[in-house]
Design a protein around this motif. Structure first.
Motif, PDB file in Angstrom:
ATOM      1  N   PRO A 176       8.905   4.548  -1.844  1.00  0.00           N
ATOM      2  CA  PRO A 176       8.331   4.259  -3.166  1.00  0.00           C
ATOM      3  C   PRO A 176       9.308   4.554  -4.302  1.00  0.00           C
ATOM      4  O   PRO A 176       9.281   3.892  -5.343  1.00  0.00           O
TER       5      PRO A 176
ATOM      6  N   ALA B 163       0.966  -5.138  -7.233  1.00  0.00           N
ATOM      7  CA  ALA B 163       1.597  -4.739  -5.972  1.00  0.00           C
ATOM      8  C   ALA B 163       1.790  -5.937  -5.051  1.00  0.00           C
ATOM      9  O   ALA B 163       2.827  -6.077  -4.393  1.00  0.00           O
TER      10      ALA B 163
ATOM     11  N   TYR C 112       0.793  -1.228   0.000  1.00  0.00           N
ATOM     12  CA  TYR C 112       0.000   0.000   0.000  1.00  0.00           C
ATOM     13  C   TYR C 112       0.829   1.284   0.000  1.00  0.00           C
ATOM     14  O   TYR C 112       0.278   2.371  -0.173  1.00  0.00           O
ATOM     15  N   TYR C 113       2.162   1.167   0.185  1.00  0.00           N
ATOM     16  CA  TYR C 113       2.991   2.374   0.201  1.00  0.00           C
ATOM     17  C   TYR C 113       4.111   2.308  -0.842  1.00  0.00           C
ATOM     18  O   TYR C 113       4.142   3.103  -1.787  1.00  0.00           O
TER      19      TYR C 113
ATOM     20  N   GLN D  25      -5.781  -0.077  -3.210  1.00  0.00           N
ATOM     21  CA  GLN D  25      -4.741   0.952  -3.203  1.00  0.00           C
ATOM     22  C   GLN D  25      -5.261   2.335  -2.813  1.00  0.00           C
ATOM     23  O   GLN D  25      -4.556   3.337  -3.001  1.00  0.00           O
ATOM     24  N   LEU D  26      -6.463   2.382  -2.241  1.00  0.00           N
ATOM     25  CA  LEU D  26      -7.044   3.672  -1.838  1.00  0.00           C
ATOM     26  C   LEU D  26      -6.939   3.905  -0.334  1.00  0.00           C
ATOM     27  O   LEU D  26      -7.733   4.637   0.249  1.00  0.00           O
TER      28      LEU D  26
ATOM     29  N   PHE E 200       4.683   0.092  -3.230  1.00  0.00           N
ATOM     30  CA  PHE E 200       4.134  -0.173  -4.565  1.00  0.00           C
ATOM     31  C   PHE E 200       2.691   0.316  -4.671  1.00  0.00           C
ATOM     32  O   PHE E 200       1.879  -0.225  -5.420  1.00  0.00           O
ATOM     33  N   GLY E 201       2.383   1.353  -3.910  1.00  0.00           N
ATOM     34  CA  GLY E 201       1.004   1.839  -3.810  1.00  0.00           C
ATOM     35  C   GLY E 201       0.434   2.447  -5.075  1.00  0.00           C
ATOM     36  O   GLY E 201      -0.786   2.581  -5.205  1.00  0.00           O
ATOM     37  N   GLU E 202       1.286   2.827  -6.017  1.00  0.00           N
ATOM     38  CA  GLU E 202       0.808   3.420  -7.266  1.00  0.00           C
ATOM     39  C   GLU E 202       0.455   2.362  -8.315  1.00  0.00           C
ATOM     40  O   GLU E 202      -0.084   2.709  -9.376  1.00  0.00           O
ATOM     41  N   LEU E 203       0.722   1.109  -8.026  1.00  0.00           N
ATOM     42  CA  LEU E 203       0.488   0.031  -8.996  1.00  0.00           C
ATOM     43  C   LEU E 203      -0.853  -0.651  -8.729  1.00  0.00           C
ATOM     44  O   LEU E 203      -1.400  -0.560  -7.620  1.00  0.00           O
TER      45      LEU E 203
END
Length: 527
Positions: free
Chosen positions: A395, A336, A325-326, A476-477, A328-331
């Motif tokens: 990240p 992720a 969640y942090y 991922q939100l 790789f949080g953008e994937l």
């Protein structure tokens, strides 16, 4: 001279054979912790807090079974010894129950899955006790020399590091040891075709992918045969949407076989002592427990280890969540999870390499500064790593977290090597006072304290995850506050507990001079 050389070689072979059981011990002790939240919470959607509570229950059972098994092995008399007969039995049962643990029926509701998991845990940890307590006692009595006892435990830790090349990858294996193992092989082949880029980390990743590609190819026929048979017996599981829920069953079979094999090796090849120690008068369980629970040195060492589990181990589950969640949080969530599982494997490899390299250095430091001082220094190293973790999860540079096991592996090895070596010295004091050797129940008591600490840690791990506010349904939100709380908890909680452990370890009054004096008195009385 030739006789002395032959005797030394035989002793070394026994140490290595006994130390190989550390692979089984490490797999039994760690793999459930790697998988239980990932499979039963993230996979099946069960409550992390309830799962943590369930992980605690077997430790209450261990309160009785560990010391009892220690006393049973102390009092066992067979032609094969008092420890060895139990090792393959415990290994076989542990492997079987570990395999069954990860295959609840898809038709069951949440409550039934939780009950099933609890029953499998109780059976698995009972089998683990049958193996681990006699095995640990066998190691404690391999040597009478103060320094050599740390050497014996060094073999244990060195070989146990081999297992850290395996169990950290357990969750990663769940995504690849599946009916679609060929797809995983093809994806890695695409990476290998592209080749490595310029950075050192890219080169390391390329080499790791190459090795992993060969492993998957090696196991592909076995995995495909396994699922062909498995789905013929349980056809309803073929329709599971989450691949890891089938993959974990294959992983369970794989690790279960390894548990049995490495539990059996010390039973076959370790030479158990057949001197006066096995002819001593039998001791009642209650009387033995009275002696153990009044030993201040044992309780001091045990309390320090409990502090490690309470703070450090209880937060390790957060590493997976922080990565997903942090870091790789953008994937996308599926990507992720896969990358987080792979990162866990990389952390395990660094941990193993540092752990292997640290064993001889710890041996030198122990001879130079003493067991207690090296334990305290190791705890300080782990605390430093925990503080730095707040900055090393990034990240922008996921590989920075690979510095953490440098602190953790070296620091914890200082504790594991010397705590068990100290127990052997404590057993000498007990023999001097009471005239009996009780490595089984002394080792079992320390093992129970460790397992109680692990259970409390796993209980807290679920609660800590929930208290940070993580909601798996949000994928991922997750909120920024939730992510911050995860990172802060991972750094702060273990640091506080480790400083308490440093204080408790320093309270152990057994010095090298006292241990050597005790051993000299025992040797002179035996002449």
């Amino acid at each position: 001279m030739e006789s002395a050389r032959s005797s030394h070689k035989a002793a070394t072979r026994s140490k290595i054979a006994w130390g190989s059981g550390a692979v089984a011990d490490a797999l039994m002790n760690n793999t459930v912790g790697v998988l239980f939240l990932a499979i039963y919470s993230l996979g099946y959607g069960l409550s992390a807090s309830l799962l943590g509570l369930i992980m605690f229950v077997p430790r209450i059972w261990d309160m009785f079974t560990d010391p009892m098994m220690g006393n049973i092995s102390d009092n066992t008399r067979t032609r094969w010894g008092r420890r060895r007969p139990y090792l393959p039995i415990g290994g076989a049962l542990a492997g079987l129950f570990f395999f069954l643990m990860w295959a609840p029926s898809t038709d069951w509701g949440e409550s039934t899955k939780l009950v099933f998991f609890l029953v499998m845990l109780l059976l698995f940890y009972t089998a683990y006790t049958i193996f681990a307590i006699p095995w640990n006692g066998l190691g404690l009595e391999l040597s009478d020399d103060y320094a050599d006892r740390s050497s014996v435990q060094g073999y244990r830790i060195f070989i146990a590091m081999m297992a850290t090349f395996l169990y950290p990858y357990a969750y990663k294996f769940c995504f690849d040891f599946t009916p679609a193992i060929g797809d995983s092989i093809a994806k890695i082949e695409e990476i290998l075709v592209r080749g490595a880029e310029g950075s050192v980390w890219d080169s390391v990743d390329f080499f790791g992918n190459w090795v992993y590609h060969k492993i998957l190819i090696l196991f592909q026929p076995l995995v495909e045969s396994f699922f062909s048979l498995y789905f013929s017996v349980f056809p309803e599981r073929a329709s599971l949407e989450k691949v890891e829920l089938n993959g974990v069953v294959c992983v369970g079979a794989f690790f279960g076989v390894l548990m049995f094999v490495f539990a059996t090796i010390p039973a076959l090849f370790t030479k158990e002592r057949k001197d006066r120690l096995v002819r001593q008068e039998r001791t009642g369980f209650v009387d033995a427990m009275k002696v153990v629970t009044r030993d201040k040195n044992l309780l001091s060492v045990g309390a320090a280890i409990f502090g490690i589990f309470l703070g450090f181990i209880s937060t390790q589950a957060l590493q997976l969540y922080i990565n997903i969640y942090y870091v790789f949080g953008e994937l996308p969530i599926a990507e992720a999870k896969a990358l987080s599982g792979a990162m866990g494997g990389k952390v395990g490899i660094v941990y193993a390499l540092v752990g292997l390299g640290s064993v001889p250095l710890i041996g030198y430091a122990t001879r130079r500064f003493g067991k207690r001082s090296v334990m305290v220094g190791g705890l300080g190293l782990v605390a430093c790593g925990c503080v730095l973790s707040f900055f090393l999860f990034s990240p922008g540079a996921p590989q920075m977290q690979l510095l953490l096991p440098v602190f953790f592996a070296a620091g914890l090895n200082c504790v594991w090597i010397n705590s068990n070596s100290l127990v052997a010295d404590i057993c000498d004091l007990d023999e001097l006072k009471n005239g009996k050797r009780r490595e089984g129940i002394f080792g079992a008591t320390l093992a129970w304290i460790s397992k109680l600490g692990l259970a409390v840690a796993l209980l807290l791990s679920g609660l800590i995850v929930d208290l940070t506010g993580v909601n798996p349904e949000l994928d991922q939100l997750q909120s920024a506050d939730t992510v911050f709380r995860m990172r802060l908890a991972y750094a702060l909680i273990p640091t506080v507990c480790l400083f308490v452990s440093i204080y408790l370890a320093s309270r152990c009054s057994l010095t090298e001079a006292m241990a050597r004096e005790t051993r000299a008195k025992l040797d002179s009385s035996a002449v």
